[in-house]
Write a protein that holds these residues in place. Structure first.
Motif, PDB file in Angstrom:
ATOM      1  N   GLU A 125      -1.447  -6.827  14.084  1.00 54.63           N
ATOM      2  CA  GLU A 125      -2.294  -7.205  15.357  1.00 54.63           C
ATOM      3  C   GLU A 125      -1.534  -7.834  16.358  1.00 54.63           C
ATOM      4  O   GLU A 125      -1.831  -7.824  17.504  1.00 54.63           O
ATOM      5  N   ALA A 126      -0.672  -8.642  15.959  1.00 49.05           N
ATOM      6  CA  ALA A 126       0.289  -9.364  16.776  1.00 49.05           C
ATOM      7  C   ALA A 126       1.283  -8.478  17.624  1.00 49.05           C
ATOM      8  O   ALA A 126       1.450  -8.706  18.662  1.00 49.05           O
ATOM      9  N   ALA A 180       4.466  -0.285  13.606  1.00 51.82           N
ATOM     10  CA  ALA A 180       3.619  -1.487  13.604  1.00 51.82           C
ATOM     11  C   ALA A 180       2.292  -1.640  14.269  1.00 51.82           C
ATOM     12  O   ALA A 180       1.299  -1.789  13.750  1.00 51.82           O
ATOM     13  N   ALA A 181       2.362  -0.966  15.602  1.00 51.69           N
ATOM     14  CA  ALA A 181       1.440  -0.998  16.482  1.00 51.69           C
ATOM     15  C   ALA A 181       0.226   0.013  15.989  1.00 51.69           C
ATOM     16  O   ALA A 181      -0.824  -0.089  16.716  1.00 51.69           O
ATOM     17  N   SER A 182       0.638   0.853  15.127  1.00 54.37           N
ATOM     18  CA  SER A 182      -0.364   1.984  14.800  1.00 54.37           C
ATOM     19  C   SER A 182      -0.868   1.806  13.344  1.00 54.37           C
ATOM     20  O   SER A 182      -1.900   2.684  13.023  1.00 54.37           O
ATOM     21  N   LEU A 183      -0.685   0.827  12.727  1.00 56.11           N
ATOM     22  CA  LEU A 183      -0.912   0.742  11.018  1.00 56.11           C
ATOM     23  C   LEU A 183      -2.348   0.078  11.030  1.00 56.11           C
ATOM     24  O   LEU A 183      -2.640  -0.482  11.689  1.00 56.11           O
ATOM     25  N   ASP A 184      -2.934   0.715  10.036  1.00 56.09           N
ATOM     26  CA  ASP A 184      -4.090   0.062   9.770  1.00 56.09           C
ATOM     27  C   ASP A 184      -3.804  -1.266   9.091  1.00 56.09           C
ATOM     28  O   ASP A 184      -4.821  -2.117   8.966  1.00 56.09           O
ATOM     29  N   GLU A 185      -2.958  -1.124   8.233  1.00 55.79           N
ATOM     30  CA  GLU A 185      -2.467  -2.334   7.333  1.00 55.79           C
ATOM     31  C   GLU A 185      -2.412  -3.391   8.242  1.00 55.79           C
ATOM     32  O   GLU A 185      -1.762  -3.375   9.194  1.00 55.79           O
ATOM     33  N   GLU A 186      -2.690  -4.855   7.764  1.00 58.31           N
ATOM     34  CA  GLU A 186      -2.785  -5.807   8.484  1.00 58.31           C
ATOM     35  C   GLU A 186      -1.114  -6.632   8.649  1.00 58.31           C
ATOM     36  O   GLU A 186      -0.779  -7.388   9.413  1.00 58.31           O
ATOM     37  N   VAL A 187      -0.436  -6.104   7.755  1.00 58.35           N
ATOM     38  CA  VAL A 187       0.941  -6.775   7.593  1.00 58.35           C
ATOM     39  C   VAL A 187       1.920  -5.631   7.571  1.00 58.35           C
ATOM     40  O   VAL A 187       1.800  -4.598   6.699  1.00 58.35           O
ATOM     41  N   MET A 188       2.970  -5.659   8.165  1.00 59.44           N
ATOM     42  CA  MET A 188       4.262  -4.483   7.751  1.00 59.44           C
ATOM     43  C   MET A 188       5.324  -5.417   7.515  1.00 59.44           C
ATOM     44  O   MET A 188       5.959  -6.249   8.184  1.00 59.44           O
ATOM     45  N   VAL A 189       6.049  -5.180   6.516  1.00 58.35           N
ATOM     46  CA  VAL A 189       7.247  -5.786   5.994  1.00 58.35           C
ATOM     47  C   VAL A 189       8.472  -4.642   6.353  1.00 58.35           C
ATOM     48  O   VAL A 189       8.454  -3.694   5.910  1.00 58.35           O
ATOM     49  N   THR A 228       0.777  -1.178  -0.203  1.00 57.74           N
ATOM     50  CA  THR A 228       0.013   0.178   0.003  1.00 57.74           C
ATOM     51  C   THR A 228       0.793   1.238   0.118  1.00 57.74           C
ATOM     52  O   THR A 228       0.613   2.246  -0.636  1.00 57.74           O
ATOM     53  N   ARG A 229       1.921   1.245   0.765  1.00 54.04           N
ATOM     54  CA  ARG A 229       2.583   2.354   0.790  1.00 54.04           C
ATOM     55  C   ARG A 229       4.083   1.943   1.400  1.00 54.04           C
ATOM     56  O   ARG A 229       4.383   0.978   2.362  1.00 54.04           O
ATOM     57  N   HIS A 230       5.188   2.814   1.438  1.00 57.65           N
ATOM     58  CA  HIS A 230       6.499   2.441   1.893  1.00 57.65           C
ATOM     59  C   HIS A 230       6.648   3.976   2.860  1.00 57.65           C
ATOM     60  O   HIS A 230       6.552   4.984   2.582  1.00 57.65           O
ATOM     61  N   LEU A 231       6.996   3.519   4.122  1.00 56.38           N
ATOM     62  CA  LEU A 231       7.145   4.517   5.049  1.00 56.38           C
ATOM     63  C   LEU A 231       8.606   4.415   5.638  1.00 56.38           C
ATOM     64  O   LEU A 231       9.073   3.487   6.039  1.00 56.38           O
TER      65      LEU A 231
END
Length: 292
Positions: free
Chosen positions: A189-190, A104-113, A32-35
């Motif tokens: 979520e984890a 990661a704890a704040s993202l709406d996306e389900e996965v953070m790479v 979705t995006r790169h932060l």
């Protein structure tokens, strides 16, 4: 599953981070995006890397106000330290870990790479492959400690011991399973459940707890949480091999050495990481990656 890519960086790695961005734009899909996460003083420099799918994130928007950077007097101000009321000064690599966890704890996306800024993609890659059949890949390498450089084994065991204490794991005190790699996915979520666990065990906010230690490996904390605490292992697909070939330490690589390094990627590997402390010339890395 919706997937964001995160890179914690700093001024000294800017050219390497630029190269990562170019390789990511040319060869990576499915996100979705790169932060890019940096300290406030580095935001103006990194803004030139921003784009339609790339955002520069000021650490002040992620971390508490009481964790602040200052010039490091032991390096005559060439490097930074972060001071807080909760422990000894932190180095930049400690704070980069806190940024990644907070994001990661704040993202709406389900996965953070998570991808380090000294990584360059060499092959086409769809990050959606980290989410097969609605599950998430989980990097865990059994008996990994035996394959760590001998002078670093004690450090990895300390990371494991500290992760267990942070998460309230009574036994085992340490584990030989390795969780540290570049280019790995986390379920957001984890991560939210993980920081709640750290807060419950310590009795204070997770940021204060982690800022109070310099024995810190965010990958190890996440790995032990998923393996031993969360109780949702069915949501994951274990992966034991890293998709990124790393050059962690050693002399700077010249053009020929880099070419051999790139040519020796194992099956399934799509990127290479040349640790910035090796002082390998980014221009040579760009050439080896075919991004001239």
């Amino acid at each position: 599953m919706p997937t964001a890519i995160a890179t914690a960086s700093y001024r000294g790695d800017f050219e390497r981070c630029r190269l990562l961005c170019e390789s990511l734009d040319a060869r990576v899909t499915g996100h979705t995006r790169h932060l890019i996460l940096v300290e406030a003083a580095d935001v103006p420099l990194f803004r030139q890397l921003a784009g339609p799918k790339r955002e520069i994130v000021d650490e002040r928007d992620l971390l508490p106000f009481w964790l602040r950077p200052f010039p490091d007097p032991t390096t005559f101000g060439r490097r930074r330290i972060w001071l807080s009321p909760f422990g000894l000064p932190l180095r930049g690599w400690h704070v980069q870990q806190l940024r990644r966890i907070a994001l990661a704890a704040s993202l709406d996306e389900e996965v953070m790479v998570s991808i380090d800024s000294d990584v360059v993609f060499l092959k086409d890659f769809d990050v959606g492959s980290f989410s097969p059949d609605g599950r998430t890949m989980f990097f865990r390498r059994p008996d990994a400690i035996a394959h760590v450089l001998p002078d670093l084994q004690a450090v990895h065991l300390e990371w494991s011991r500290k992760a267990g204490r942070l998460l309230g794991i009574a036994a085992p005190e340490t584990t030989d399973t390795g969780y540290v790699a570049t280019l790995i996915p986390w379920r957001t979520e984890a991560v939210r459940a993980m920081v709640e666990t750290i807060a419950a065990v310590s009795g204070r906010r997770w940021e204060a707890t982690l800022a109070g230690t310099r024995i810190l490996s965010e990958c190890t904390i996440y790995g032990r949480f998923v393996d031993e605490v969360e109780g949702r292992i069915g949501d994951y697909v274990p992966m034991a091999e890293s998709l990124c070939r790393m050059y962690w330490a050693g002399a700077p690589m010249d053009a020929d050495t880099l070419a051999r390094f790139v040519d020796s990627l194992e099956e399934g590997q799509v990127a290479a990481g040349i640790q910035s402390f090796t002082a390998t010339d980014p221009r040579l890395i760009r050439q080896a990656a075919g991004l001239l």
